[in-house]
Design a protein around this motif. Sequence first.
Motif, PDB file in Angstrom:
ATOM      1  N   ASN A 112       0.659  -1.398  -0.054  1.00  0.00           N
ATOM      2  CA  ASN A 112      -0.202  -0.006   0.151  1.00  0.00           C
ATOM      3  C   ASN A 112       0.677   1.583   0.603  1.00  0.00           C
ATOM      4  OD1 ASN A 112      -3.029  -1.073   0.068  1.00  0.00           O
ATOM      5  ND2 ASN A 112      -1.409  -2.298   1.843  1.00  0.00           N
ATOM      6  N   GLN A 148       1.900   3.479  -1.962  1.00  0.00           N
ATOM      7  CA  GLN A 148       2.026   4.540  -2.964  1.00  0.00           C
ATOM      8  C   GLN A 148      -0.191   4.662  -2.378  1.00  0.00           C
ATOM      9  OE1 GLN A 148       2.852   5.705  -4.997  1.00  0.00           O
ATOM     10  NE2 GLN A 148       5.223   4.838  -5.420  1.00  0.00           N
ATOM     11  N   SER A 149      -0.824   4.515  -2.054  1.00  0.00           N
ATOM     12  CA  SER A 149      -2.513   3.923  -1.264  1.00  0.00           C
ATOM     13  C   SER A 149      -2.066   5.209  -0.575  1.00  0.00           C
ATOM     14  CB  SER A 149      -2.614   2.839  -1.245  1.00  0.00           C
ATOM     15  OG  SER A 149      -4.225   2.804  -0.698  1.00  0.00           O
ATOM     16  N   LEU A 187      -4.694   5.429   1.184  1.00  0.00           N
ATOM     17  CA  LEU A 187      -4.730   4.162   2.645  1.00  0.00           C
ATOM     18  C   LEU A 187      -4.173   4.157   4.684  1.00  0.00           C
ATOM     19  CD1 LEU A 187      -6.819   1.753   3.794  1.00  0.00           C
ATOM     20  CD2 LEU A 187      -4.203   0.139   3.271  1.00  0.00           C
TER      21      LEU A 187
END
Length: 464
Positions: free
Chosen positions: A170, A172-173, A175
Amino acid sequence: MTAPRAGVTGRRYLALLGLVLLAACAPQTQTQIMPRPDGMVPIQLDFPPMRRFAAPSPRAPSRPNAQIARDFADLSFQLESGRPIPVFTRFEGPITVAFNGAAPAALAADLTALLARLRAEAGIDIRQIQGGDAAIRIELVPPRQLQRAAPGAACFVVPRVRDWAELRRNRQSPLIDWTTLQIREQAAVFIPQDATPQEMRDCLHEELAQALGPLNDLYHLPDSVFNDDNMHAVLTGFDMLILRLTYAPELRSGMTQAEVMALVPGLLARMNPAGAAGRGPVTAPTTRDWTGAVITALGGTATPALRRQAAARAVAIGQARGWTGTRQGFAQYVFGRLQIGTDPGLALGAFNAAAFAYGDDPDLRIHAAHVAAQQAAFALIARDPETILALTAPAITAARDHENAALLSILMMFRAEALDLQGQPEAAMALRLDSLGWGLYGFGDRDAVISRLNEIASLPRLPS
């Protein structure tokens, strides 16, 4: 791996950590100090067990509540990057903590002690579990992987992930962007697996505290781990007050800054009645040009010359703005460290200026102790035992009170050299031996402790 900038908040890697002295290390060994510049035979050492601090004795915050309220707002509603945090967030309900995998015995003991402090001093319902679905998970990571993820960070915490593999998936997310949270439900703390026991503990204190509460670091704070100068090793009385405030029952996740700050004065009046008097000075915000100069000075890819220039720029910026205390003292301290191998006279002047900036402020005793270790090196070169003893006496007390074993060990080593110069070899040896157990916790192993002893014993001496 690209650094997940939006999600990482962590303890900055202080490239100047550890004593920078004017002589190279002598060869390492587990049984003796070599060489002895005074012609003495090498000293045989029997290492004691690793020393650990007993019950903590944090100093209650001494600043007015109005000032603490301003700090709380800056800590809780802004990231280190300057990005605003739109709503207040925290964990709601009981909080569980677990290690991902095995943990060193010292780190496991430090977590137990920290959780006890968080329950007693901050009133947080938090406990450790073995495995399971813990809300906060702690993982030891190979240092190269950690540095690729967050260059310049010694350790860090990320929201909404449980382990390193999940972070990688994750990276690059959004989130893992703290600003997208409405409530905290999951976080992971990542610590380098090759760190010393003290470094692991220091990471644990700051990153667990940031997983629970404030996400910002403020260079002007004199009494907090939430300051990238890293002078404080463990959570302070101020930090525990900030966390108690964060988990006050009157607050809840999702509140706006205005809603939270409308309640904070009353909460502080109840939690910290001693801070009711006065408003305290309004601290000028730390500007990005000063912060950028300090970050460059502390390391990264900059050349030594550029680092020295950056440190000088930070000193000049602070002087132009009339800053005193933590920021100007730290800028002078960093400048002095970078000048040791280039211009020792300029270095000593910077350390003296840092000591003056920190002054006699009780909130800055540990800062002054770090400077005293550097000044003691110059006094040892000058064969001035009286100055070493005068510098190290209050500094040793401060290092012990603030649970900094590495600094405590170094100061004891300097004091032992001073006693040798005064013709008190038995007292010197007793103090030197006492330093070893603290050194094991602060520096990690016998070789590292012997290396520090060698550095100090190998300092050149001016003719008597």
